[in-house]
Design an enzyme around this catalytic site. Structure first.
Site, short mmCIF file in Angstrom:
data_model
loop_
_atom_site.label_atom_id
_atom_site.label_comp_id
_atom_site.label_asym_id
_atom_site.label_seq_id
_atom_site.Cartn_x
_atom_site.Cartn_y
_atom_site.Cartn_z
N VAL A 289 -26.10 21.14 15.70
CA VAL A 289 -26.63 19.83 15.27
C VAL A 289 -26.03 18.73 16.13
O VAL A 289 -24.81 18.68 16.35
CB VAL A 289 -26.31 19.59 13.78
CG1 VAL A 289 -26.84 18.22 13.35
CG2 VAL A 289 -26.92 20.69 12.92
N HIS A 590 -5.56 23.14 6.08
CA HIS A 590 -6.12 22.68 4.81
C HIS A 590 -6.51 21.20 4.88
O HIS A 590 -6.34 20.47 3.91
CB HIS A 590 -5.11 22.91 3.67
CG HIS A 590 -4.80 24.34 3.42
ND1 HIS A 590 -3.60 24.76 2.87
CD2 HIS A 590 -5.52 25.47 3.63
CE1 HIS A 590 -3.60 26.09 2.76
NE2 HIS A 590 -4.76 26.53 3.22
N HIS A 634 -4.51 25.91 -2.01
CA HIS A 634 -5.30 26.19 -0.82
C HIS A 634 -6.73 25.72 -1.08
O HIS A 634 -7.19 25.72 -2.22
CB HIS A 634 -5.24 27.68 -0.49
CG HIS A 634 -3.83 28.16 -0.20
ND1 HIS A 634 -3.54 29.16 0.68
CD2 HIS A 634 -2.63 27.75 -0.70
CE1 HIS A 634 -2.23 29.36 0.73
NE2 HIS A 634 -1.66 28.50 -0.12
#
Length: 662
Positions: A289, A590, A634
């Site tokens: 994209v 994360h 997490h």
């Protein structure tokens, strides 16, 4: 992080014909509609266009298609790896790092971390990071989600509101079930009633995303016992009533000991949630994209589709009758907004459609470092399990019985602790100095995580291993509530156009593809910019060392500190510890917050509490980038929950509405 540790096992596993033949049993049914763009057959108009077939995008596509009247297009830059042995064997995930199935992103040099660039592993395949991560399922403390509502102003996102979506997604496997039960094990793993514990009221059993207990080494069990001896409570369920204490990890691993990614869970035709007749889902692979397409309606920028490059590098356009759903991840979602004129001006070729200064801001991530212990050959570690003499047994255990070290996701247990419990003097001193920052969301939320991998993990620096010591385990110290904030911006680089592959008149006007630009995220986590972060990590490292000292007394662990070494970096020397942390800390992958959820009055907010982009119509962001703050756990579980709830919000908003009339 740990790929070299498993060089032997990965090479041997993939190369063995026996492994390949046995693996055929685990292959998924082929999903219709997963293919590269076909200009002769593919249509260009859908109800929903999902930009990114990653962790969240697969969930969205599946849930939205429960409406038999809708069509969903998913544009995914990577390949379909659901039937690849590389993704399915749990322990094999590090071998995907720095390959074509990883975006191979890097941070800019980190000013406060010795000027180092750090790898940012992100899955470039269907399922995204859920197809490349360590499969750890930890939701984080309840109060983190309560803060999304109370602190950050997002109605409907408290823990009581999101728990049903965690449960809806989850197909939890009760480890005590017999093989005859539909949710029972499909392997020969032995039930361990002392440690296979959970609180049933916090889990769902009917969802498509499977969670289970699998490998549990004697060394991991010794780590848990030692932590309890240190005064930490044994947490029966890290996703239950409390996360504090030492816990055995629950994992996104199927009953047959294979990885359960969101692509394999939500987009396989025989078990797609809801079953029966569904709407149409088309997944276009190798679709890069480049920008979101907008039209101005009633004076407001309105998302109407997207522009992407197909596998032949031809520019294509597709259109969404209802909404464009941006699920490109914490780095690419803000980059695509900026490349589409939403946020702030980044390039002369891009007109600014809507000023939204929060795009790319507010990034937070877990950062930490390792304390490595060398141990005798009698200690059971990944190094001993994958020694040449043990390799045949290890392969036999997995491919015949679905057991053994190959079913491990390496980090099988963790401690979640608060500062006042492990460093009360530090807390008292900081408070007396007026420098203490309470970053946790509540009294039951942890500040530090200590992960336990039974192998050598040292920030990619395996040169520290020598021929004298060949067996290791590691304590990974993770800062769960960083005070530092970073940002992700975007740069556009011109891409030469092959005129032979130039966009055709069928799709885009002649000449529009003669000059194009590639969108690239510029990532600056700004690690350790706030001095409080390094002081907290210092206390976490001191606690890890005390835990390591206790572990040395257990014959099942033994060992001595190998990295950094007590002489090289004494615990009483703040300056030496800080230097080690800055030179050796790493991301735990994360990152969140770059399209933060919040009211329009918030300076960093990009989407509202229904995940709609402020000031823009028919465009939502649905991925970890909308989390206003990184959770003290997490992020995979929270991302799936977000997508589950987003699907319901979208359905609510379109119930009884005609897109053409809006």
């Amino acid at each position: 992080m740990i790929q070299d540790t498993f060089q032997t096992i990965a090479t041997a596993t993939i190369g063995l014909g026996l492994a390949a033949m046995a693996y055929q049993k685990t292959k998924l049914p082929k999903m219709l509609g997963r293919a590269t763009w076909d200009d002769e057959k593919d249509v260009r108009d859908f109800d929903y266009v999902v930009l990114g077939g990653g962790t969240a995008g697969c969930v969205l596509a599946s849930r939205l298609s429960e409406d038999t009247n809708v069509s969903v297009l998913v544009l995914e830059a990577g390949e379909d790896m659901d039937n690849s042995i590389k993704t399915k064997i749990p322990i094999g995930y590090p071998k995907l790092f720095q390959t074509k199935h990883d975006w191979q992103l890097k941070t800019i040099p980190q000013t406060h971390a010795a000027g180092r660039e750090m790898d940012q592993v992100r899955g470039k395949m269907l399922g995204g990071c859920s197809s490349i991560n360590a499969m750890q399922y930890t939701r984080g403390p309840h109060s983190d989600y309560d803060a999304w509502e109370s602190e950050f102003g997002n109605d409907g996102w408290s823990y009581k509101n999101v728990l049903p979506y965690f449960k809806k997604a989850e197909g939890f496997h009760d480890p005590s079930l017999d093989k005859s039960h539909p949710l029972g094990p499909r392997s020969s793993r032995v039930h361990d009633p002392e440690y296979d514990t959970f609180e049933a009221e916090y889990h769902g059993t009917d969802g498509p995303w499977h969670q289970s207990y699998h490998h549990f080494s004697a060394t991991t069990k010794a780590f848990i016992k030692t932590s309890v001896d240190m005064g930490l409570p044994h947490t029966p369920d890290p996703n239950g009533s409390s996360v504090l204490g030492v816990a055995r990890m629950q994992t996104s691993i199927n009953a047959d000991a294979t990885r359960c990614s969101t692509s394999s869970a939500y987009l396989r035709p025989d078990v797609v949630p809801g079953g029966g007749t569904r709407g149409h889902v088309r997944v276009v692979l190798k679709a890069h994209v480049e920008r979101i397409l907008f039209e101005t309606k009633n004076g407001v920028p309105t998302a109407v589709g997207a522009e992407f490059r197909d596998d032949n590098d031809v520019l294509r356009r597709v259109y969404a009758g209802r909404e464009v759903l941006l699920s490109a991840g914490v780095f690419f979602s803000p980059a695509l907004l900026l490349a589409s004129g939403i946020g702030y001006h980044i390039h002369d070729s891009i007109p600014l459609l809507h000023h939204l200064p929060g795009v790319g801001e507010n990034m937070s991530d877990h950062v930490g470092m390792s304390v490595v212990y060398a141990c005798p050959p009698t200690t059971q570690t990944m190094h001993t399990a994958f020694a040449p003499s043990k390799l045949p047994k290890t392969l036999y255990q997995y491919f015949v019985h679905g057991t053994g070290p190959l079913t491990s996701q390496v980090m099988e247990a963790a401690c979640f602790v608060r500062l006042e419990d492990i460093a009360p003097e530090f807390v008292a001193r900081e408070k007396a100095n007026g420098t203490y920052q309470e970053r946790a969301s509540g009294p039951n939320a942890p500040h530090i995580e200590i992960l336990f991998p039974a192998c050598f993990v040292d920030n990619d620096d395996f040169t520290r291993m020598d021929n004298t010591h060949k067996n290791f385990y590691t304590l990974l110290v993770v800062l769960l509530n960083p005070a530092s904030r970073g940002r992700t911006s975007a740069r556009l680089t011109e891409v030469p156009v092959d005129q032979k592959k130039k966009t055709t008149k069928k799709n885009v006007k002649e000449g529009e593809a003669e000059k194009r630009f590639k969108v690239e995220p510029v990532i600056d986590p700004n690690f350790l910019a706030d001095e409080f972060d390094i002081r907290v990590l210092r206390e976490g490292m001191r606690f890890a060392r005390r835990l390591g000292k206790k572990m040395q007394q257990d014959p099942a662990l033994a060992g001595f500190e190998y990295v950094p070494g007590e002489v090289s970096v004494p615990s009483e020397d703040d300056e030496a510890m800080d230097r080690y942390i800055r030179q050796n800390c790493t991301t735990f992958l994360h990152s969140v917050g770059t399209c933060s959820m919040g009211p329009a009055s918030s300076p960093n907010a990009v989407v509202n509490d229904r995940l709609k982009v402020h000031g823009v119509d028919r465009l939502r962001v649905v991925d970890a980038s909308v989390m206003p703050k990184v959770i003290a756990g997490h992020t995979a579980a929270g991302t799936v929950m977000l997508a589950e709830r987003a699907a319901d919000l979208i359905k609510e908003d379109w119930t009884g509405k005609d897109a053409s009339a809006l």
